[in-house]
Design an enzyme around this catalytic site. Structure first.
Site, short mmCIF file in Angstrom:
data_model
loop_
_atom_site.label_atom_id
_atom_site.label_comp_id
_atom_site.label_asym_id
_atom_site.label_seq_id
_atom_site.Cartn_x
_atom_site.Cartn_y
_atom_site.Cartn_z
N GLN A 109 0.80 -1.22 0.00
CA GLN A 109 0.00 0.00 0.00
C GLN A 109 0.83 1.27 0.00
OE1 GLN A 109 -4.00 -0.06 1.91
NE2 GLN A 109 -2.97 1.20 3.41
N ASP B 39 4.46 0.01 3.90
CA ASP B 39 3.24 -0.46 4.57
C ASP B 39 2.67 -1.50 3.62
OD1 ASP B 39 0.83 -1.04 5.69
OD2 ASP B 39 -0.03 0.96 5.48
N ARG C 157 -4.68 9.23 8.71
CA ARG C 157 -5.46 8.25 7.96
C ARG C 157 -5.50 8.70 6.50
NH1 ARG C 157 -8.10 4.31 11.20
NH2 ARG C 157 -7.80 3.15 9.27
N SER C 158 -5.94 7.80 5.62
CA SER C 158 -5.97 8.17 4.20
C SER C 158 -7.02 9.24 3.92
CB SER C 158 -6.19 6.94 3.33
OG SER C 158 -7.30 6.21 3.77
N ASP D 290 -0.28 -2.15 12.64
CA ASP D 290 -1.35 -1.17 12.44
C ASP D 290 -2.70 -1.88 12.56
OD1 ASP D 290 -3.12 0.80 11.67
OD2 ASP D 290 -2.56 0.77 9.56
N LYS E 211 3.86 9.48 10.75
CA LYS E 211 3.53 9.05 9.39
C LYS E 211 2.35 9.90 8.95
CE LYS E 211 1.68 5.06 7.01
NZ LYS E 211 1.17 3.71 7.14
N GLU F 14 5.48 -2.10 7.88
CA GLU F 14 4.20 -2.06 8.60
C GLU F 14 3.27 -3.15 8.06
OE1 GLU F 14 0.42 0.98 8.60
OE2 GLU F 14 2.43 1.86 8.52
N GLU G 9 -2.95 9.85 -0.29
CA GLU G 9 -2.03 10.42 0.70
C GLU G 9 -0.94 11.28 0.06
OE1 GLU G 9 -0.77 7.21 3.22
OE2 GLU G 9 -2.82 6.81 3.88
N LYS H 280 -3.12 5.51 15.68
CA LYS H 280 -4.14 6.27 14.94
C LYS H 280 -5.26 6.61 15.92
CE LYS H 280 -3.37 4.16 10.40
NZ LYS H 280 -3.88 3.15 9.44
#
Length: 435
Positions: free
Chosen positions: A163, A243, A373-374, A319, A395, A292, A205, A344
């Site tokens: 990702q 990730d 977050r995205s 995560d 991040k 990740e 992102e 998060k």
């Protein structure tokens, strides 16, 4: 004077054009705080519940009016009269009011919006920056950023299973310089992609989502961009992170990591053992410092085996695996799975629980990476949290899109405000690895 007099929520839009919550908290003195709530695309199955309306005639079913109503009609009534400085009591009151293990009744998005707004109102009342209010006098560490410059998986249409491909300026002397290094590599990468005739549109992102020939093509291209920008790859310069978001392509029935889901016919289908071998291959070949979600969120045996194999050399971040939850983290610590947790705020739903997770991680020798977050907003609270907790890593996306840059710009301000006290630890942020 610091008593809460009003709490108000409204529906606003996030960076993907989807509805989210914005909450405002007011006090007797006129002090005011506002919090906005982010949203994820690839979500762990154990995350706290993000309450959506489900009305397909409105915002494709993603409306947040129920959560807004829960703030305005239920939570507000419960916390008006509290001292805005009593963060833990307010957070605990909301958790009790919800009464479910995953905040499914009121919605983690409703609860988190209030939690952030309360903290901001308290900082405003005390006339101190948010990071100082949250962290106290020992606040000093600027986080080393993980910059997601190539998006794959669920964050883009690129035919790559992983990702995120990230760079980390671990050799930079300050956050300001690290940010510059990252921006220059980002622009160098854009030139290289254009020269190859690849798309330079950006994903959720802010990273590029080109049609690479595979994972290694992506890494090799990043290494070329690092060199083209005038930096070196490695501990004295810039290192690479992934990730994998492995849960997104893990086939539960067959118990395999099925890369064909994103990479198409002919792509690899790997067992848990083969997935670990593959990640080790990449670590042996490239300057990789962090991975990740290298294994599926429910593949505990795989996580333990991966940690046994690579845990002293590479940061292994949970995560979807931990979902910022102390219960899952405690099990991971006990069983020797992963060596780092992604933090998060909307996975757990309150600042109190977020801070508890960071504290538990540090006490166990795990690192903590504060994350966006995205689906983001202009809210920069996570920048203050990263500094307040001296987490050491953040991040928060690529070097484009204001929803990402807002966090970086806030960190520049904080570094300026801290002056000589500010510390940027770079490679030393990975304090649990054997270098």
């Amino acid at each position: 004077m610091s008593i809460i007099t009003d709490v108000y929520a409204r529906e606003v839009l996030d960076s993907r054009g989807n509805p989210t919550l914005e909450v405002e908290v007011y006090t007797e003195s006129g002090a005011f705080g506002r919090g906005m709530v982010p949203s994820g695309a690839s979500t762990g199955e154990h995350e706290a519940v993000e309450l959506r309306d489900g009305d397909k005639s409105r915002y494709l079913g993603l409306g947040t009016q129920k959560a807004v109503d829960n703030v305005n009609n239920i939570i507000a009534e419960a916390i008006i009269g509290y001292d805005v400085r009593d963060q833990q009591a307010i957070d605990r009151a909301m958790i009790a009011l919800d009464g479910t293990p995953n905040k499914g009744k009121l919605g983690a998005n409703a609860i988190l919006g209030v939690s952030i707004a309360v903290a901001r109102a308290a900082a405003d009342y005390l006339e101190v920056p948010l990071y100082t209010y949250l962290g106290g006098f020992n606040t000093k560490v600027l986080p080393t950023p993980m910059m997601n410059i190539i998006n794959g998986g669920s964050h883009s249409d690129a035919p790559i299973a992983f990702q995120e491909f990230m760079i980390m300026p671990v050799g930079a002397p300050t956050f300001k310089e690290g940010l510059r290094w990252g921006a220059e590599v980002f622009h160098a990468l854009k030139k290289i992609l254009k020269a190859r005739g690849l798309v330079t549109a950006v994903g959720d992102e802010g990273g590029f989502a080109p049609k690479f020939e595979g994972t290694e093509d992506g890494v090799e291209t990043i290494l070329k961009a690092i060199e083209a920008a005038g930096y070196e790859a490695g501990e004295n310069g810039i290192m690479i992170g992934f990730d994998c978001a492995s849960s997104e392509f893990y086939d539960k029935e067959r118990k395999v990591y099925d890369y064909t889901k994103f990479e198409g016919e002919g792509a690899a289908v790997r067992t848990s053992a083969e997935q670990i071998d593959y990640l080790e291959e990449l670590v042996n070949k490239y300057p990789i410092i962090t991975i990740e979600d290298g294994m599926d969120e429910n593949d505990w045996e795989g996580w333990k085996a991966l940690t046994e194999r690579l845990g002293k050399r590479v940061q292994l971040v949970g995560d979807d695996f931990f979902v910022t939850n102390t219960e899952y983290l405690a099990r991971g610590i006990k069983e020797g799975a992963a060596n780092s947790i992604l933090i998060k705020v909307n996975q757990i739903g309150t600042l109190t629980e977020t801070f508890e997770a960071i504290e538990m991680a540090k006490e166990a020798g795990y690192t903590a990476v504060v994350s966006h977050r995205s689906g983001e907003t202009e809210d920069s609270t996570i920048a203050d949290i990263a500094v307040a907790t001296n987490a050491g890593q953040i991040k928060t996306g690529s070097l484009s899109r204001t929803d990402r840059i807002a966090k970086y710009n806030q960190l520049l301000r904080i570094e300026d405000q801290l002056g000589e006290v500010a510390q940027y630890k770079g490679i030393k942020s990975f304090y649990n690895l054997k270098k």
